[in-house]
Every structure is written in structure tokens, then in C-alpha cells.
Design a protein around this motif. Structure first.
Motif, PDB file in Angstrom:
ATOM      1  N   GLU A 279       0.827  -1.204   0.000  1.00  0.00           N
ATOM      2  CA  GLU A 279       0.000   0.000   0.000  1.00  0.00           C
ATOM      3  C   GLU A 279       0.868   1.265   0.000  1.00  0.00           C
ATOM      4  O   GLU A 279       1.887   1.336   0.685  1.00  0.00           O
ATOM      5  CB  GLU A 279      -0.924   0.007   1.217  1.00  0.00           C
ATOM      6  N   GLU A 382      -0.413   0.106  -8.859  1.00  0.00           N
ATOM      7  CA  GLU A 382      -1.602   0.908  -8.535  1.00  0.00           C
ATOM      8  C   GLU A 382      -1.274   2.390  -8.670  1.00  0.00           C
ATOM      9  O   GLU A 382      -0.375   2.907  -7.998  1.00  0.00           O
ATOM     10  CB  GLU A 382      -2.071   0.582  -7.106  1.00  0.00           C
ATOM     11  N   ASN A 408      -8.570   4.585 -11.278  1.00  0.00           N
ATOM     12  CA  ASN A 408      -7.454   3.976 -10.558  1.00  0.00           C
ATOM     13  C   ASN A 408      -7.139   2.638 -11.207  1.00  0.00           C
ATOM     14  O   ASN A 408      -8.045   1.877 -11.568  1.00  0.00           O
ATOM     15  CB  ASN A 408      -7.800   3.782  -9.084  1.00  0.00           C
ATOM     16  N   GLU A 410      -6.106   0.020 -10.012  1.00  0.00           N
ATOM     17  CA  GLU A 410      -6.416  -1.166  -9.220  1.00  0.00           C
ATOM     18  C   GLU A 410      -7.501  -1.987  -9.920  1.00  0.00           C
ATOM     19  O   GLU A 410      -7.519  -3.206  -9.842  1.00  0.00           O
ATOM     20  CB  GLU A 410      -6.871  -0.759  -7.816  1.00  0.00           C
TER      21      GLU A 410
END
Length: 414
Positions: A279, A382, A408, A410
Motif C-alpha cells: 500500500e 496501482e 485507478n 487497481e
């Protein structure tokens, strides 16, 4: 099914260094943050009527008198020809009254804050804006740019894997649609100018796109190669919220010559390593202090030491520590130099306590910026993408921003 009518014309696509947005600032001005006041919003992009806040520190710590000045700009970030009364209610220039000295820090500083709109300044129209901070002699100390938009059109954006077999594993492409059912556009190829940003970094913006198709009240931009970005790799990070101790990715902290020095673990190049997901906040940073609820004034400064082990052939290229902490600018303050004694590329940067994302990028002599020379590029990375829609109708005196779309990677489409 409605017929798609293609446009045939020469398309100009280019990545932009955007020299107009490289604003130098003096050494005493640090931690300049310009962002919306809403939670978890980092990009200086707001809807007309929303609040945007500028904060910065002056290391001279002398409660200096500063003023702010708002200027409306055209698409290319040159100041527009509008009168102040045409884009602002109240005053475009006023004194910054909200300031406070640091408390219990080794590095003294004065923290300044101003929010737009306020009781003296209210923006009337959308577009590109520059906020300048001036001193008592009306000299510009530094500048920052922000975008104000209106929701006159709807923008749908999605991220796709590259269709070019040579970059299918390293690039991400943005496709988007503009729905103008409630806004009349007479000549889309001339009046509409989209801009695509990766992680809100204007250094690598893509523009010059023309609509490929009409479908009713929709403009379709189904490019792939022309709207592709290298995905890069996930951002590196460290957290200095506890400035006296080693913590996340920090090997040690030492007090030297009156200030703390924060030594990060040496980063190794990742270009030949498999992709690993972790992350991040896509290049952003958050000021915070573990022992205080008022980090604007209570967070201290330390010299953060970056080191990089890199065996790639980088002849003719410079290496920089890049991130939003300095507005994505590449300059001598964040350029790494090779240390023959350690065999590492190194730089020390004075930063306020907090959580920081950063990456290593290269720039060649022609000015091309690469986020993949050192850490590689993966289609799985990402990233945030923003599509800004600029509009200037025939005879209009200024450029509006009539819509914005977000995507995004993702959620990656094949």
C-alpha cells in the motif's frame, strides 16, 4: 445501435515538462502544501465553491508579513487577460493573517495558513489558477498552481492494459468519454482540450488529444498507445512521526549539530525484480507527530538521508528523489550524487516529520523523465489517474474546466 462517426485529422500527443509550473522557492520556505480541506484529498483540484488550503513554514521564524495573490490562467498556465473583478469576488490579494510559531522543536519556524475562499476572497469562475505568496516589498516568494472545475459535463474514465505487445506488461492506458448532454459544444476538436495526469504529476501530463468518435451527446477518446503511461513501481516510503527513534524503513536517527538526522535503509534497484504489491499514497505525504495533535507547529525537521544501490547504466542521466513533497520538481536539492567511498548514490533532504512516499526517477539531457529506469515498470502497479476537461468556445475570453474524471489502475481492464 448508434453509428460511430470517426474524425480524421492529425493528432498531436506529447508529454509536457510544464516549465510554467516549476516554481523555485527560497531555502527558508519548506513544507508547502496546497490541497482541498476535505479528508484524504491531496491533489490541488477543487470544485467551484469548495475550499482549498495553503500551508507553509518559514524557517526564519520571524513572523514575517506575507501576502497571497490569486491569478487566473489560460490552458497553458500563462496569466489570462481577465480583470480581477471577472474571476474573484472581493480581493485577489490580501494579507495572510493565520500564522503561528513552532513549539518545542529544534528547528524553529513560523507556520502560515490561508484558505480560499475566505471572507475577503471568493472565486467566481473555473479554470487554472496560480496562488503567489509575496513579501512586504511585493516580491514573489513562491507560487503554487491549482485547478477549479465545474460539473458541466460528465467524464467517465477507465484504465486499460496496453494493447502494444512490446509494452503490455509495463504500461497502462487511459480511455475516457465526455457526455455533454447538458452543455452545448459546437466544435469539439477545437474547443475541448483534455489533460491526463498520473498521480497528479504535471511533469508527465498528456494533452493534445482530439475526440475520435461522436456517439449522440458523447465524445469518445478510445486511444491506447497515445494515452499510455509507464506504470512504474509502487512508491517507496518512510515514517518519521517518531523522530528520535528508528521506525518504518528508518535504520537509525541521530542528533547532529542541533538537528536530527534520519538515515533510511539503502534502497536497491527493483528493475529486475518481480512486482510486489504494498500500500502507498501514490507519491503524497502526510505531516504528523506521534506525540502531538497539532503537527503543523509541533512536528520537527530532520535531515533525511537517502541512499540507492544501482548498477544500471545511467550515463547522461541524473537521478532524483521524486514525490509531491516538493511539488514533483527535480532540482539540485533532491538530486543524488555518487559516493565512490560507499558505492552508493546519496542525498540528504531537510523534511518535516511525517509519512512520505517517494520514488527514484531519472532525467536525461533532453529533459525526459523516467520512472522505470531504476525500479522497473509493471502494468499491475496501482496509480491514480485524473482527466481534466478544458473548454474554450469560439469568442470566449477564458478557458473553463467543465468536468473531471477519476480512475485507478487497481481496477485494470484488459
Amino acid at each position: 445501435m448508434k453509428k460511430l462517426i470517426p474524425f480524421f485529422f492529425l493528432i498531436f500527443i506529447f508529454n509536457v515538462g510544464y516549465c510554467q509550473l516549476n516554481f523555485p522557492q527560497p531555502d527558508n520556505i519548506k513544507t508547502v502544501i496546497l490541497k482541498p480541506t476535505t479528508t484524504n484529498s491531496y491533489a490541488p483540484i477543487i470544485k467551484l465553491g469548495e475550499n482549498i488550503q495553503l500551508t507553509f513554514d518559514d524557517l526564519n521564524a520571524d513572523e514575517h508579513t506575507y501576502y497571497y495573490k490569486i491569478e487566473h490562467c489560460d490552458f497553458d498556465w500563462t496569466v489570462s487577460n481577465l480583470l480581477e473583478s471577472e474571476f474573484v469576488n472581493g480581493y485577489a490579494e490580501d494579507r495572510i493573517l493565520d500564522y503561528e510559531n513552532s513549539f518545542n522543536t529544534l528547528q524553529p519556524f513560523t507556520n502560515y495558513t490561508v484558505t480560499i475562499p475566505n471572507e475577503n476572497t471568493e472565486l467566481k469562475i473555473s479554470g487554472n489558477y496560480i496562488i503567489s505568496v509575496l513579501n512586504e516589498d511585493e516580491q514573489v516568494v513562491f507560487k503554487r498552481a491549482f485547478v477549479v472545475y465545474e460539473s458541466k459535463v460528465t467524464v467517465g474514465a477507465a484504465v486499460y492494459r496496453s494493447r502494444d505487445i512490446s509494452t503490455i506488461n509495463s504500461k497502462q492506458s487511459i480511455e475516457f468519454t465526455i457526455n455533454n448532454s447538458n452543455f452545448r459544444i459546437n466544435n469539439p476538436s477545437e474547443e475541448i482540450r483534455p489533460v491526463i495526469l498520473q498521480n497528479n504529476n504535471w511533469q508527465t501530463a498528456i494533452m493534445g488529444l482530439k475526440p475520435q468518435f461522436y456517439r449522440g451527446t458523447e465524445l469518445l477518446y478510445k486511444y491506447n498507445k497515445e494515452t499510455s503511461f509507464y506504470g512504474g513501481n509502487e512508491f517507496l516510503y518512510f515514517d518519521s512521526k517518531s523522530i528520535r527513534n528508528s521506525s518504518l524503513n528508518i535504520v537509525r536517527a541521530e542528533l547532529e549539530k542541533g538537528l536530527y538526522h534520519t538515515y533510511l535503509y539503502t534502497n536497491e534497484e527493483r528493475i529486475n525484480r518481480p512486482y510486489t504489491l504494498f500500500e502507498d499514497v501514490n507519491g503524497n505525504f502526510i505531516i504528523r507527530n506521534l506525540s502531538s495533535d497539532t503537527p503543523n507547529t509541533d512536528a520537527d525537521y530532520s535531515w533525511v538521508h537517502f541512499s540507492l544501490s544501482c548498477l544500471e547504466n545511467l550515463d547522461g542521466k541524473d537521478i532524483y528523489v521524486s514525490g509531491s513533497y516538493n511539488n514533483w520538481e527535480l532540482n539540485d536539492l533532491n538530486k543524488l550524487t555518487y559516493n565512490p567511498k560507499t558505492g552508493l548514490y546519496e542525498v540528504a533532504i531537510l523534511l518535516k516529520q511525517g509519512f512520505y512516499n517517494y520514488q527514484y526517477v531519472t532525467k536525461n539531457k533532453a529533459g525526459y523523465i523516467s520512472n522505470y529506469d531504476i525500479d522497473g515498470s509493471f502494468h499491475k502497479t496501482e496509480n491514480d489517474y485524473t482527466v481534466l476537461i478544458y473548454y474554450k468556445g469560439f469568442g470566449n475570453r477564458y478557458t473553463q474546466v467543465i468536468g473531471v474524471g477519476f480512475a485507478n489502475s487497481e481496477k485494470l481492464n484488459n
